[in-house]
Each structure stands twice: as C-alpha cells, then as structure tokens.
Design a protein around this motif. Sequence first.
Motif, PDB file in Angstrom:
ATOM      1  N   GLU A 352       0.933  -1.207  -0.009  1.00 12.62           N
ATOM      2  CA  GLU A 352       0.000  -0.080  -0.124  1.00 12.62           C
ATOM      3  C   GLU A 352       0.848   1.164  -0.017  1.00 12.62           C
ATOM      4  O   GLU A 352       0.513   2.332  -0.639  1.00 12.62           O
ATOM      5  CB  GLU A 352      -0.856   0.124   1.223  1.00 12.62           C
ATOM      6  CG  GLU A 352      -1.996   1.114   1.320  1.00 12.62           C
ATOM      7  CD  GLU A 352      -1.560   2.283   1.913  1.00 12.62           C
ATOM      8  OE1 GLU A 352      -2.168   3.451   1.581  1.00 12.62           O
ATOM      9  OE2 GLU A 352      -0.399   2.298   2.781  1.00 12.62           O
ATOM     10  N   ASP A 355       2.270   1.920  -3.435  1.00 13.80           N
ATOM     11  CA  ASP A 355       1.169   2.588  -4.381  1.00 13.80           C
ATOM     12  C   ASP A 355       0.928   3.957  -4.123  1.00 13.80           C
ATOM     13  O   ASP A 355       1.247   4.813  -5.041  1.00 13.80           O
ATOM     14  CB  ASP A 355      -0.143   1.766  -4.137  1.00 13.80           C
ATOM     15  CG  ASP A 355      -0.115   0.241  -4.734  1.00 13.80           C
ATOM     16  OD1 ASP A 355       0.781   0.052  -5.674  1.00 13.80           O
ATOM     17  OD2 ASP A 355      -0.789  -0.426  -4.346  1.00 13.80           O
ATOM     18  N   ARG A 359       1.872   7.194  -6.684  1.00 15.47           N
ATOM     19  CA  ARG A 359       0.871   8.040  -7.089  1.00 15.47           C
ATOM     20  C   ARG A 359       1.271   9.357  -6.424  1.00 15.47           C
ATOM     21  O   ARG A 359       0.505  10.458  -6.783  1.00 15.47           O
ATOM     22  CB  ARG A 359      -0.316   7.735  -6.212  1.00 15.47           C
ATOM     23  CG  ARG A 359      -1.115   6.390  -6.979  1.00 15.47           C
ATOM     24  CD  ARG A 359      -2.508   6.422  -6.460  1.00 15.47           C
ATOM     25  NE  ARG A 359      -2.700   6.293  -5.084  1.00 15.47           N
ATOM     26  CZ  ARG A 359      -2.733   5.237  -4.428  1.00 15.47           C
ATOM     27  NH1 ARG A 359      -2.617   4.171  -4.920  1.00 15.47           N
ATOM     28  NH2 ARG A 359      -2.840   5.475  -3.142  1.00 15.47           N
TER      29      ARG A 359
END
Length: 370
Positions: A352, A355, A359
Amino acid sequence: MIRQLTVSGFTTFLDEVKLDFVPGINVIMGGNDSGKSHLMRLCYAICRWGEKSLRRDFPELWAEEERLIRHMLRAFGAQQLSSLVSRRAVHGFAHVSASLHGAKAPVGCADLSFSFHRRDESMGLNINSMPDRFLQERALFIPLSEVLTLYPCYVQVGKRYPDLLDGPTWDLCRALEEEERTKNREDMEPGLRRVQRLTEVLLQGKLERECGGRFILQRGQDGEGAIELGLMAEGYKRPGTLNLLIANGSLRSGDTLFWDEPELNLNTVHLPLLCGLLLGLGEAGVQVILSTHSLFLLRELVIRLSRREGREISRRFIGLHAPREPFGAAVVQSGETPDEIGPLESLEAEMEQADRYLRMPPPIHRQNAD
C-alpha cells in the motif's frame, strides 16, 4: 527433520491447527503477536528432545517427560509450563503432536504426542505417545540476537549458570564451540561447500577463531585485513554464524536449521545473495524453517524457486494472522505459494505504501527569488 505439527490450546493457537513442513524451505510469515516465534521455538524444542545423542538408551517415561519439560522451558525462556497454555484453552489443556523423521527414523516411527495443564503445575507434562526411534540428525537455531560478539561471555555464563541463557542461544554457543571436523574445504559435502562460499562472498572474507575464543573477520592475507567482531557490520554477523556452523561440521545434510528473520540488519541489496544461501541449504539437504517480515525477501524466494535450479526444492509458506481480540485464536493458512496464505497485514502495508509513493505528484522545483 520435523514433518508435521498439530497444536491446540497453545499460546495464540487456541483452536486445533495442523501444519505440514517440507524437507526444503519453510517460510513463516505474520504480524507481531501472531505466534511466529512461538511456533518456531516449539518445533525447535521438539526436535532437540528427539535427538538421540541427548538421551539415555532406556530411560523411564517420567525421565523423558522431565527432559521434554526442560527443553520446552529453555526454548521459550519461561519459568512455568502454564504460561504456554492459552487463557481460553478447553479445560485448561494444551495438546501437541509432532511427527519427526530422519535417515534412520522413517515417517511414523518418530511420532510424539504430549499435553500439559494451565492451572495445576503439579501435573507437569504427560507424554501420551512416545517415538519408537530417535533421530541421528540435529537441530540448530539462529535467533534474532547475534552471539558472535559476546560469544566468550556467553560460554562462561552458560557453563556456570546455564539457566540464565535461553536454550537456543546456549545450544548455538555449544555448537560454535565444537572443534572443526573438516580439515579442509574438500572434505565438506559439496552443497554445503557452495553455501559456505556464498557466505564468504557476502562477508567479503572469512571468519576465524582467535586464541581466547574470540572471532575475527579476515579480509586480507597474513592478518593484514583482520577486523574485530565489534567493528563488523551487524547484518553480517548471523550469516557469519552460519559460515562457522558449516565449517566446524555442526550443520550437515539432514539437519534442521531454524532462522528467525534472517534479513535483519541486512541491506536490501544483499537479500538476493541471502536467498541464494537459503536455497543452497535446501539443495544440500538441510531443512530450513525461517520467519520473515520482508516482502522483498519473500518475493525473491518465490522468483528463485520458480527458476529451473529451484524447482526441485520443496517449499511451504505458512501465514499466521494475529487474534482479533485479546486471548483469541490465531488463524493459520499454508500452501506451496504465498497466494494460498491469505493477505498479511505487514506485507499489505508495504504494498500500500509503494502504491501511495508511485501516486505522488512530481516535485515542484522552487526558483530563487533573485
């Protein structure tokens, strides 16, 4: 080697859990308080009790029960067996069954079953089923805390006050104390010889014993590059311990090696080489049981095992999920791939974060007011 384990009412393993282990690589994963260390130490205590060299030829059952109690307490560093029983265990009992096997102890003839109670210490431990044979092979445990730096102190304390050291640490010190059985590298088993070479590549040198029992890392010729253990990188010390165990013949084909978080204090760039060490042990016939929190190490193992040279190595992944409530039951899943053990909080958190990092908007370059 340990082949199978069934537990119930034991620490976080409230409900009955049955686990199968393979002769090759066994990887245990889970978050804090999920029972990883408890599982490894229980298996280690049983394997140590099952070693033929540590028992008398024809002891009484009560003597074997007392010996198993000592191995259990020393493995966990506990004072009472009752502390190892789950608070919510049915009727206050913990039940453990294990199946061991070795070169002279085929599957089924080295099975053990025992139980102990939470409230009544006088009941002690009851062996319900004794093995027909014991093992020629041995078990070794590399714990989280490295022992090489303080090895001379550990040996002195262990000989005078053995109860002050936990079982795995004292057993490891005694294994390191053994005289070198292989006079030269050619006398080693070929698979273990390759593993030892890999450890020396990682260490960029070779560990040697000095007079007085201390170890040094030799990186040059004629003592020019000798490095004291206190100046050696922390991440190198436990792979160095493996190097010494192979060199003095303490670790051989058929043995079981327990290794708690082998990636600890190692730079990620060294983890592919560490995976090579672990797979090399599996190829050499050593059963490896390790625990890890590292997503990188897990993925690297999966990659190596999928290649042609790793396909013949048996593998087992065990996922432990911590209880959702105090004194609840841990959930255990296992399989031949990490996908079969369910989502693990620690690994999910790493993915997580990766990610979120990908981003992130591109950085804004501020110009000087001038």
